[in-house]
Design an enzyme around this catalytic site. Structure first.
Site, PDB file in Angstrom:
ATOM      1  N   THR A  17       0.845  -0.938   0.000  1.00  0.00           N
ATOM      2  CA  THR A  17      -0.221   0.204   0.200  1.00  0.00           C
ATOM      3  C   THR A  17       0.513   1.354   0.416  1.00  0.00           C
ATOM      4  OG1 THR A  17      -1.376  -1.124   1.036  1.00  0.00           O
ATOM      5  CG2 THR A  17      -1.580   1.212   1.228  1.00  0.00           C
ATOM      6  N   VAL A  18       1.489   1.303   1.003  1.00  0.00           N
ATOM      7  CA  VAL A  18       3.196   2.401   1.243  1.00  0.00           C
ATOM      8  C   VAL A  18       3.580   2.801  -0.054  1.00  0.00           C
ATOM      9  CG1 VAL A  18       4.113   3.443   2.431  1.00  0.00           C
ATOM     10  CG2 VAL A  18       2.501   2.384   3.941  1.00  0.00           C
ATOM     11  N   LYS A  50       8.310   0.339  11.916  1.00  0.00           N
ATOM     12  CA  LYS A  50       8.708   0.687  13.619  1.00  0.00           C
ATOM     13  C   LYS A  50       9.189  -0.302  14.301  1.00  0.00           C
ATOM     14  CE  LYS A  50       4.917   0.868  12.461  1.00  0.00           C
ATOM     15  NZ  LYS A  50       3.697   1.219  11.599  1.00  0.00           N
ATOM     16  N   VAL A  90       6.149   6.406  12.454  1.00  0.00           N
ATOM     17  CA  VAL A  90       5.111   6.446  14.062  1.00  0.00           C
ATOM     18  C   VAL A  90       4.355   8.088  13.491  1.00  0.00           C
ATOM     19  CG1 VAL A  90       5.388   8.003  16.060  1.00  0.00           C
ATOM     20  CG2 VAL A  90       6.828   6.173  16.436  1.00  0.00           C
ATOM     21  N   GLY A 139       1.899   7.737  10.926  1.00  0.00           N
ATOM     22  CA  GLY A 139       1.829   7.526   9.053  1.00  0.00           C
ATOM     23  C   GLY A 139       2.404   9.759   9.316  1.00  0.00           C
ATOM     24  N   GLY A 169      -6.267  -0.057   3.699  1.00  0.00           N
ATOM     25  CA  GLY A 169      -4.443   0.004   4.143  1.00  0.00           C
ATOM     26  C   GLY A 169      -4.447   0.203   5.015  1.00  0.00           C
ATOM     27  N   LYS A 228       6.023   2.111  18.788  1.00  0.00           N
ATOM     28  CA  LYS A 228       5.984   4.172  18.577  1.00  0.00           C
ATOM     29  C   LYS A 228       6.448   4.621  20.275  1.00  0.00           C
ATOM     30  CE  LYS A 228       2.168   3.278  14.278  1.00  0.00           C
ATOM     31  NZ  LYS A 228       1.076   3.233  14.514  1.00  0.00           N
TER      32      LYS A 228
HETATM   33  N1  HSE Z   1      -1.276  -0.480  11.254  1.00  0.00           N
HETATM   34  C1  HSE Z   1      -0.139   1.309  11.548  1.00  0.00           C
HETATM   35  C2  HSE Z   1      -1.380   1.944  11.906  1.00  0.00           C
HETATM   36  C3  HSE Z   1      -0.036   1.793  10.035  1.00  0.00           C
HETATM   37  O1  HSE Z   1      -2.692   1.321  12.046  1.00  0.00           O
HETATM   38  O2  HSE Z   1      -1.474   3.023  12.667  1.00  0.00           O
HETATM   39  C4  HSE Z   1       0.718   2.989  10.944  1.00  0.00           C
HETATM   40  O3  HSE Z   1       1.205   3.097  11.233  1.00  0.00           O
END
Ligand code: HSE
Length: 597
Positions: free
Chosen positions: A280-281, A363, A390, A392, A444, A462
């Protein structure tokens, strides 16, 4: 991203925003908007609010004029400003949309909303000399208190009756300088299609030296139509610095009361980038890199499954499933997005010792191997960046860094897992647990194994990174007690909502008496107006207190393709700038003497 920063007395701090202006030569099409968004994101993550002034998309003004001209001829001039305002508004709204996609709280405003006053000259032929006379500064400041970015269409204003008026060619330069002056900002960053002012036209003489700095008089002599005359005069009279730069470039020309200095022209070097992982990213990062092919060259992409259907067009020749082949492409930067610990750790070290800098969104590996990986980077003389690990798209680590430079951080609390937050909201709405998890995966947000999101391990990792950056301390992940969403019934979540509360996964760090840290990831019922309760869906929020008692808060999208890819790409651009800076340093002209009489 910074909804507030309050001192001990609770009054909000509102520093002057950064004013940035995008010319029509830069906003060539809708596709350029994410590039403009990168520029703004870079400023936001340094903790500033932004006023962005836009020009109409390239060719838009002429297209609108032609449309009207073809049917009505030249006679009808009174309503031309109203027509051209549409092009300016379109571009402002598109930029605000690009910002919204990455989770930035941006609003496009109409010039009338902020009372941007520019009376139309009685003689239409004099329109080129139009001067902005006023704006509703209080209203603009109020917008900036509530939102992180205000996008203002340049070139368009209002007359005394409130009808649309125009500022003359290059008028968005003037809007930007006027707004900076009204808001007490010291500087306007002007993004153009040239990386500064040159002694002679850089499009004619490729080796023309660029001014790294120059005063307003020199600028008047060399800038030609690059900066509107009224804008330059206003900047001069108000002592506002103008930074002329290109999209994504570190260097440019600074116009300020300063001795002129010049610098040799240095072509931006293209850096080879390898992506490890293209989910996704990764696919979002690839799109950003492909759009900036003047700066980056994607040389290889490591994937598990070569046959997997992807929603982004990627040349098959770039994809490979053999790590050795990917490293053989000798990347300058490796972007690690495979998740997990041991393999990622090995790849990151491999990258360092092959001479590459590393950007990671992982992370888990950073939390477990923080010191070892930083040591490896230092030994190899390489850079390690991990903003996306951390928050997003919410620059939590950068906010902690910034505050910590002035005062120690005492405690923090946050909603830092987008998936858990999204699921809790869906449960409160009446969805079943399995469906809510599936939805988060489809959007995602979730990790490849959603256990880390559900059981608090993702949030705990995180916290470990925030402990390092915010408190300068190691926090063993095993010492962080975590509640799991699996132990919570959907009924409990719905009941909480009926009682007016909101259940949130709340991650905290505080200092014990002995200076050591206490951290936890807990499921808590919060009052509906609690700062953290107000994080909706995949959004994240963080608030932290420093030793002076000031409270700092920030929010945005904590998961998903575009917010996370934005943070990764910001790290990539930083590394590009760092390398370009070193290059410029080496090639700086030996005699930074005044060059113009
Ligand atoms: N799976 C993580 C979340 C992705 O939902 O926060 C971003 O770190």
């Amino acid at each position: 991203m910074r909804p507030y920063s309050q001192n001990q007395q609770g009054s909000p701090r509102l520093d002057p925003p950064v004013v940035i202006k995008f010319g029509g030569s830069v906003l060539r099409s809708v596709d350029a908007m994410p590039m403009a968004a990168h520029e703004i994101y870079r400023i936001l993550r340094r903790g500033h609010k932004v006023v962005a002034v836009t020009s109409a998309l390239h060719g838009q003004t002429d297209a609108l004029l032609d449309d009207a001209h073809n049917v009505f001829g030249d006679g009808a001039a009174h309503n031309r400003p109203a027509l051209l305002r549409l092009g300016e508004m379109r571009s402002a709204a598109l930029l605000a949309l690009a910002l919204e996609r990455i989770g930035v709280d941006a609003r496009a405003v109409d010039p009338a909303q902020i009372g941007l006053l520019c009376p139309a000259p009685a003689d239409e032929a004099k329109n080129e000399e139009a001067i902005v006379q006023a704006c509703d500064t209080a209203r603009l400041k109020a917008f900036l208190e509530r939102h992180d970015v205000v996008v203002v269409p340049g070139f368009s204003a209002c007359d005394e009756e409130g009808f649309s008026s125009l500022l003359g060619r290059g008028g968005s330069d003037q809007s930007a300088v006027f707004l900076a002056s009204a808001l007490g900002a010291e500087k306007v960053r002007m993004i153009k299609n040239v990386d500064g002012l040159y002694e002679s036209d850089p499009f004619c003489a490729a080796d023309a030296p660029r001014f790294s700095s120059l005063d307003y008089d020199h600028a008047r002599r060399v800038c030609g139509p690059a900066i509107q005359k009224q804008a330059l005069d206003l900047a001069d009279s108000q002592g506002i610095t103008l930074d002329i730069a290109m999209l994504a470039r570190h260097h440019g020309s600074t116009i300020a009361p300063t001795r002129p200095a010049r610098i040799a022209h240095v072509e931006a070097k293209r850096l080879k980038v390898a992506l490890l992982g293209c989910g996704t990213v990764g696919a979002g990062v690839y799109q950003h890199l492909a759009r900036h092919d003047d700066l980056f060259d994607v040389c290889a992409i490591l994937v598990n499954d070569l046959e997997k259907k992807r929603d982004v067009d990627i040349p098959a020749a770039l994809l490979g499933s053999d790590p050795a082949q990917v490293f053989a492409a000798r990347p300058d930067i490796v972007v690690e997005m495979i998740g997990g610990v041991d393999t990622a750790d090995a790849f990151i070290r491999n990258a360092f010792f092959g001479g590459a800098d590393v950007v990671s969104a992982n992370k888990a590996v950073l939390a477990k191997r923080f010191s070892a990986l930083h040591k490896a980077a230092a030994q190899a003389g390489r850079v390690l960046r991990y903003s996306a690990a951390v928050g997003g798209g919410v620059p939590m680590l950068e906010a902690l860094d910034e505050v910590r430079e002035k005062a120690a951080v005492s405690s923090l609390r946050g909603v830092i897992n987008g998936t858990a937050n999204f699921i809790l909201d869906r449960l409160a709405d009446g969805a079943g647990f399995e469906d809510a998890v599936r939805e988060a995966q489809e959007k995602g947000f979730a990790e490849s194994d959603p256990s880390a999101d559900l059981d608090g391990d993702d949030a705990a990792a995180k916290l470990v990174l925030m402990a390092r950056r915010g408190f300068g301390r190691a926090l063993p992940v095993k010492d962080i007690a975590c509640d799991s969403l699996r132990d919570l019934s959907a009924q409990t979540v719905r009941q909480a909502r009926e009682n007016g509360d909101v259940i949130r996964q709340v991650s905290t760090i505080s200092r014990r008496q002995n200076g050591r840290l206490r951290a936890a990831v807990r499921l808590e019922a919060l009052p509906a107006d609690d700062f953290l309760a107000l994080a909706k869906g995949e959004r994240n929020r963080l608030e932290f207190t420093d030793e002076s008692g000031a409270v700092h808060g920030l929010q945005g999208k904590g998961a998903g393709r575009w917010p996370t890819a934005e943070a990764v790409f910001a790290d990539l651009l930083d590394i590009h700038r760092l390398r370009a800076q070193n290059e410029v340093h080496i090639k700086a002209m030996p005699d930074n003497e005044p060059v113009c009489a």
